[in-house]
Design a protein around this motif. Structure first.
Motif, PDB file in Angstrom:
ATOM      1  N   GLU A 111       0.991  -7.343  -9.467  1.00  0.00           N
ATOM      2  CA  GLU A 111       0.044  -8.336  -9.967  1.00  0.00           C
ATOM      3  C   GLU A 111      -1.115  -8.513  -8.981  1.00  0.00           C
ATOM      4  O   GLU A 111      -2.267  -8.667  -9.394  1.00  0.00           O
ATOM      5  N   LEU A 112      -0.793  -8.496  -7.691  1.00  0.00           N
ATOM      6  CA  LEU A 112      -1.838  -8.597  -6.666  1.00  0.00           C
ATOM      7  C   LEU A 112      -2.829  -7.439  -6.803  1.00  0.00           C
ATOM      8  O   LEU A 112      -4.052  -7.643  -6.792  1.00  0.00           O
ATOM      9  N   LYS A 113      -2.314  -6.210  -6.920  1.00  0.00           N
ATOM     10  CA  LYS A 113      -3.183  -5.039  -7.051  1.00  0.00           C
ATOM     11  C   LYS A 113      -4.037  -5.131  -8.318  1.00  0.00           C
ATOM     12  O   LYS A 113      -5.236  -4.806  -8.299  1.00  0.00           O
ATOM     13  N   ARG A 117      -8.123  -5.089  -8.561  1.00  0.00           N
ATOM     14  CA  ARG A 117      -8.826  -4.074  -9.366  1.00  0.00           C
ATOM     15  C   ARG A 117      -9.697  -4.728 -10.435  1.00  0.00           C
ATOM     16  O   ARG A 117     -10.805  -4.264 -10.710  1.00  0.00           O
ATOM     17  N   ARG A 118      -9.186  -5.801 -11.029  1.00  0.00           N
ATOM     18  CA  ARG A 118      -9.930  -6.460 -12.102  1.00  0.00           C
ATOM     19  C   ARG A 118     -11.239  -7.068 -11.591  1.00  0.00           C
ATOM     20  O   ARG A 118     -12.244  -7.095 -12.312  1.00  0.00           O
ATOM     21  N   ARG A 119     -11.250  -7.532 -10.342  1.00  0.00           N
ATOM     22  CA  ARG A 119     -12.482  -8.095  -9.765  1.00  0.00           C
ATOM     23  C   ARG A 119     -13.594  -7.057  -9.678  1.00  0.00           C
ATOM     24  O   ARG A 119     -14.778  -7.397  -9.695  1.00  0.00           O
ATOM     25  N   HIS A 120     -13.205  -5.794  -9.547  1.00  0.00           N
ATOM     26  CA  HIS A 120     -14.200  -4.724  -9.383  1.00  0.00           C
ATOM     27  C   HIS A 120     -14.338  -3.867 -10.645  1.00  0.00           C
ATOM     28  O   HIS A 120     -15.003  -2.831 -10.611  1.00  0.00           O
ATOM     29  N   ILE A 142     -23.345  13.636  -7.718  1.00  0.00           N
ATOM     30  CA  ILE A 142     -22.656  13.691  -6.419  1.00  0.00           C
ATOM     31  C   ILE A 142     -22.659  12.307  -5.769  1.00  0.00           C
ATOM     32  O   ILE A 142     -21.650  11.850  -5.227  1.00  0.00           O
ATOM     33  N   GLU A 143     -23.808  11.641  -5.872  1.00  0.00           N
ATOM     34  CA  GLU A 143     -23.937  10.302  -5.274  1.00  0.00           C
ATOM     35  C   GLU A 143     -23.032   9.290  -5.984  1.00  0.00           C
ATOM     36  O   GLU A 143     -22.388   8.451  -5.342  1.00  0.00           O
ATOM     37  N   LEU A 144     -22.974   9.372  -7.320  1.00  0.00           N
ATOM     38  CA  LEU A 144     -22.138   8.436  -8.093  1.00  0.00           C
ATOM     39  C   LEU A 144     -20.659   8.653  -7.819  1.00  0.00           C
ATOM     40  O   LEU A 144     -19.889   7.683  -7.728  1.00  0.00           O
ATOM     41  N   LYS A 145     -20.259   9.902  -7.661  1.00  0.00           N
ATOM     42  CA  LYS A 145     -18.863  10.188  -7.330  1.00  0.00           C
ATOM     43  C   LYS A 145     -18.508   9.636  -5.954  1.00  0.00           C
ATOM     44  O   LYS A 145     -17.393   9.142  -5.741  1.00  0.00           O
ATOM     45  N   ALA A 146     -19.468   9.724  -5.041  1.00  0.00           N
ATOM     46  CA  ALA A 146     -19.253   9.152  -3.695  1.00  0.00           C
ATOM     47  C   ALA A 146     -19.111   7.630  -3.791  1.00  0.00           C
ATOM     48  O   ALA A 146     -18.295   7.025  -3.080  1.00  0.00           O
ATOM     49  N   GLU A 147     -19.905   7.014  -4.680  1.00  0.00           N
ATOM     50  CA  GLU A 147     -19.805   5.561  -4.894  1.00  0.00           C
ATOM     51  C   GLU A 147     -18.422   5.188  -5.433  1.00  0.00           C
ATOM     52  O   GLU A 147     -17.842   4.171  -5.028  1.00  0.00           O
ATOM     53  N   LEU A 148     -17.926   6.009  -6.360  1.00  0.00           N
ATOM     54  CA  LEU A 148     -16.590   5.735  -6.914  1.00  0.00           C
ATOM     55  C   LEU A 148     -15.520   5.826  -5.835  1.00  0.00           C
ATOM     56  O   LEU A 148     -14.613   4.980  -5.773  1.00  0.00           O
ATOM     57  N   ARG A 149     -15.616   6.857  -4.970  1.00  0.00           N
ATOM     58  CA  ARG A 149     -14.642   7.007  -3.885  1.00  0.00           C
ATOM     59  C   ARG A 149     -14.723   5.820  -2.921  1.00  0.00           C
ATOM     60  O   ARG A 149     -13.713   5.299  -2.462  1.00  0.00           O
ATOM     61  N   ALA A 150     -15.972   5.407  -2.613  1.00  0.00           N
ATOM     62  CA  ALA A 150     -16.160   4.268  -1.705  1.00  0.00           C
ATOM     63  C   ALA A 150     -15.590   2.985  -2.310  1.00  0.00           C
ATOM     64  O   ALA A 150     -14.996   2.156  -1.604  1.00  0.00           O
ATOM     65  N   LEU A 151     -15.766   2.836  -3.623  1.00  0.00           N
ATOM     66  CA  LEU A 151     -15.225   1.654  -4.305  1.00  0.00           C
ATOM     67  C   LEU A 151     -13.702   1.653  -4.248  1.00  0.00           C
ATOM     68  O   LEU A 151     -13.080   0.604  -4.028  1.00  0.00           O
ATOM     69  N   LYS A 152     -13.109   2.835  -4.419  1.00  0.00           N
ATOM     70  CA  LYS A 152     -11.649   2.926  -4.355  1.00  0.00           C
ATOM     71  C   LYS A 152     -11.139   2.549  -2.962  1.00  0.00           C
ATOM     72  O   LYS A 152     -10.144   1.828  -2.817  1.00  0.00           O
ATOM     73  N   VAL A 153     -11.834   3.017  -1.931  1.00  0.00           N
ATOM     74  CA  VAL A 153     -11.458   2.666  -0.548  1.00  0.00           C
ATOM     75  C   VAL A 153     -11.570   1.161  -0.341  1.00  0.00           C
ATOM     76  O   VAL A 153     -10.695   0.531   0.266  1.00  0.00           O
ATOM     77  N   LYS A 154     -12.650   0.593  -0.860  1.00  0.00           N
ATOM     78  CA  LYS A 154     -12.864  -0.856  -0.735  1.00  0.00           C
ATOM     79  C   LYS A 154     -11.740  -1.633  -1.420  1.00  0.00           C
ATOM     80  O   LYS A 154     -11.220  -2.614  -0.875  1.00  0.00           O
ATOM     81  N   ILE A 155     -11.354  -1.187  -2.615  1.00  0.00           N
ATOM     82  CA  ILE A 155     -10.272  -1.841  -3.364  1.00  0.00           C
ATOM     83  C   ILE A 155      -8.952  -1.737  -2.597  1.00  0.00           C
ATOM     84  O   ILE A 155      -8.213  -2.718  -2.468  1.00  0.00           O
ATOM     85  N   ASP A 156      -8.669  -0.540  -2.067  1.00  0.00           N
ATOM     86  CA  ASP A 156      -7.422  -0.338  -1.297  1.00  0.00           C
ATOM     87  C   ASP A 156      -7.377  -1.246  -0.065  1.00  0.00           C
ATOM     88  O   ASP A 156      -6.326  -1.800   0.273  1.00  0.00           O
ATOM     89  N   GLU A 157      -8.531  -1.401   0.600  1.00  0.00           N
ATOM     90  CA  GLU A 157      -8.586  -2.263   1.785  1.00  0.00           C
ATOM     91  C   GLU A 157      -8.342  -3.723   1.403  1.00  0.00           C
ATOM     92  O   GLU A 157      -7.609  -4.447   2.094  1.00  0.00           O
TER      93      GLU A 157
END
Length: 513
Positions: A111-113, A117-120, A142-157
């Motif tokens: 539920e925490l995860k 995720r829902r916030r983003h 390429i830039e948008l894919k990098a944004e997606l990866r960065a967002l995933k890292v941010k969510i994991d943190e």
């Protein structure tokens, strides 16, 4: 206003060339009992499996609590499933079957995860929308894919940080809970240890009483009567002499330390304690009337009892949604009917969303808040059981839900329809004068009347006794009609029929494809 807990948007699912779900759009409200109803192969079970995460859609979005969960595995969704074959573990006791999910599923962390995720989710969807655009350049992609990866890292943190905060908070709660309990027990034990003189005096007095009893018996007194005279005093003295209160307090202190250690482990893992699991399992078994069965083996239970265990295992960890894939199909008629009412009552008590799959019309009408009628991969109609039965949208729904007499007619308005050569008053108005329509009359809505006042006269072709009523088949102008009536008729009889305006339902004529 009811809160949407599930949304299906333009869902398509195919197996090879066979498209089984075709552009489905649907939402399910929180705490709703919804039933997917339709014939075998209509796509209802496939839809259920996609909601549960056991299948993925070929296109479209499955949205759960505002989060797109197309790629989320089943164990990360707040959903449990009851299968037709129950899928119980034969080597485990009933208790262990029910406790399995509590011991192996981290509901709090999932539920925490989901909350993080829902916030983003809006940000993720916007990046994905841009990425799917045909006008996006290679460099932008390429830039948008990098944004997606960065967002995933941010969510994991964020998930990690919130998990640590939650663990710290739970550990603080454990310490706060026991910071009074343990010192208080230790203080009481110290008091008991300081009662050494009291214990010695109690033992001395017990010896004195025993001597008095023996002297009285030697003098001819009754032993039992003499003992009874000192019974209350002896009982009180023995409790002091053997330090019963000290033993109880030390046992309580030992259990408190054990409970604290268990709760600390639970806080660090975000899982339930053994004590909490035990309480949850016993409470859930009570809900399905299986108290006292917790140590029984699965193969000692009847089919109905096994089904109850499967349902208990699915609801014990309080999922937000419970999926039920024809769970009553293997039960006999009487037990199936009983379980229909019990399932509806259970859903009301638990306050969670039930999504039920069946091909049995009676089940759907008995239990559901909302019925979704499906055929050939499409939704034919969505509505309350009353709406589905009384106001079918098309021939398929009218024929599939109960029995119907469907006659081609003409709307001669206002609120008038002509069929079988006669005009009848009706309540439908959404037709133009002269428009063809399909007239639906349920068998129980016909009234038997004398022939001289009847608008429809038929000849009885067959009669079947159904217990509560007779099912009469009559031929009217070469067409077979089914009538349900409490009075018997005989083959060859002429019968007169009438029908009230509110019992006549008009449907648009479906265009031939």
């Amino acid at each position: 206003m009811a809160k949407k807990i599930i949304e299906l948007k333009n869902i398509v699912k195919a197996y090879g060339d066979n498209v089984v779900v075709k552009g489905m759009n649907l939402y399910v409200n929180d705490n709703e009992f919804m039933t997917f109803l339709g014939p075998s192969g209509c796509g209802k079970s496939t839809t259920l499996r996609m909601i549960g995460g056991f299948e993925g859609p070929d296109s479209g979005e499955i949205i759960l609590n505002g989060e797109v969960v197309n790629n989320l595995p089943p164990y990360q969704r707040p959903i449990n499933t009851v299968f037709q074959r129950y899928a119980l573990f034969p080597h485990l006791s009933i208790f262990d079957n029910v406790a399995f999910g509590l011991r192996n599923y981290n509901r709090i962390f999932e539920e925490l995860k989901s909350n993080v995720r829902r916030r983003h989710e809006a940000e993720r969807k916007e990046i994905q929308r841009k990425l799917n655009s045909k006008s996006v350049t290679k460099e932008e992609k390429i830039e948008l894919k990098a944004e997606l990866r960065a967002l995933k890292v941010k969510i994991d943190e964020e998930i990690y940080n919130e998990k640590q905060k939650l663990i710290e908070h739970r550990l603080e709660e454990v310490e706060k809970k026991y910071e009074k309990i343990i010192p208080e027990l230790e203080a009481l034990i110290e008091i008991e240890w300081n009662k050494d003189d009291e214990v010695k005096n109690a033992k001395k007095r017990i010896n004195e009483i025993n001597e008095l009893i023996e002297e009285a018996v030697a003098g001819g007194a009754s032993r039992s009567k003499t003992i009874k005279k000192y019974e209350a005093e002896l009982k009180q003295l023995k409790s002091v002499a053997v330090w019963a209160e000290l033993d109880r307090l030390e046992a309580e202190l030992k259990q408190a330390h054990k409970d604290k250690a268990d709760e600390i482990r639970s806080a660090k893992s975000l899982m339930m304690t053994k004590k909490q699991i035990n309480e949850a399992v016993l409470q859930a078994l009570k809900l399905v009337k299986l108290e006292g069965f917790e140590h029984r083996k699965i193969d000692t239970l009847s089919g109905g009892q096994q089904q109850r265990v499967a349902i208990t295992r699915a609801v014990v960890n309080r999922p937000k949604i419970l999926l039920l894939d024809e769970p009553l199909a293997a039960l006999d008629l009487k037990l199936r009917q009983n379980m229909q009412y019990e399932l509806k009552e259970m859903q009301r008590k638990l306050g969670i969303t039930f999504i039920f799959v069946t091909h049995d019309q009676e089940e759907a009408l008995t239990m559901s808040d909302t019925v979704v009628v499906m055929n050939n991969g499409y939704i034919q109609q969505i509505g309350t059981p009353e709406d589905i039965y009384n106001e079918p949208k098309n021939r398929f729904v009218a024929n599939f839900i109960g029995e119907s007499n469907i006659i081609r007619g003409e709307y001669v308005g206002p609120k008038k329809v002509k069929f079988m050569g006669q005009e009848f008053e009706c309540v439908d108005e959404n037709f133009t004068v002269g428009e063809e329509c399909d007239v639906v009359i349920r068998p129980e809505d016909f009234d038997r009347v004398p022939l001289d006042v009847a608008k429809l006269v038929g000849t009885v072709e067959s009669v079947v006794f159904k217990g509560v009523h007779f099912e009469i088949c009559a031929i009217i102008n070469g067409m077979e009609f089914v009538i349900h009536d409490y009075e018997v008729a005989h083959v060859g009889d002429k019968i007169g029929l009438s029908v009230d305006p509110y019992e006549i339902h008009l449907m648009k004529v479906e265009k031939e494809s």
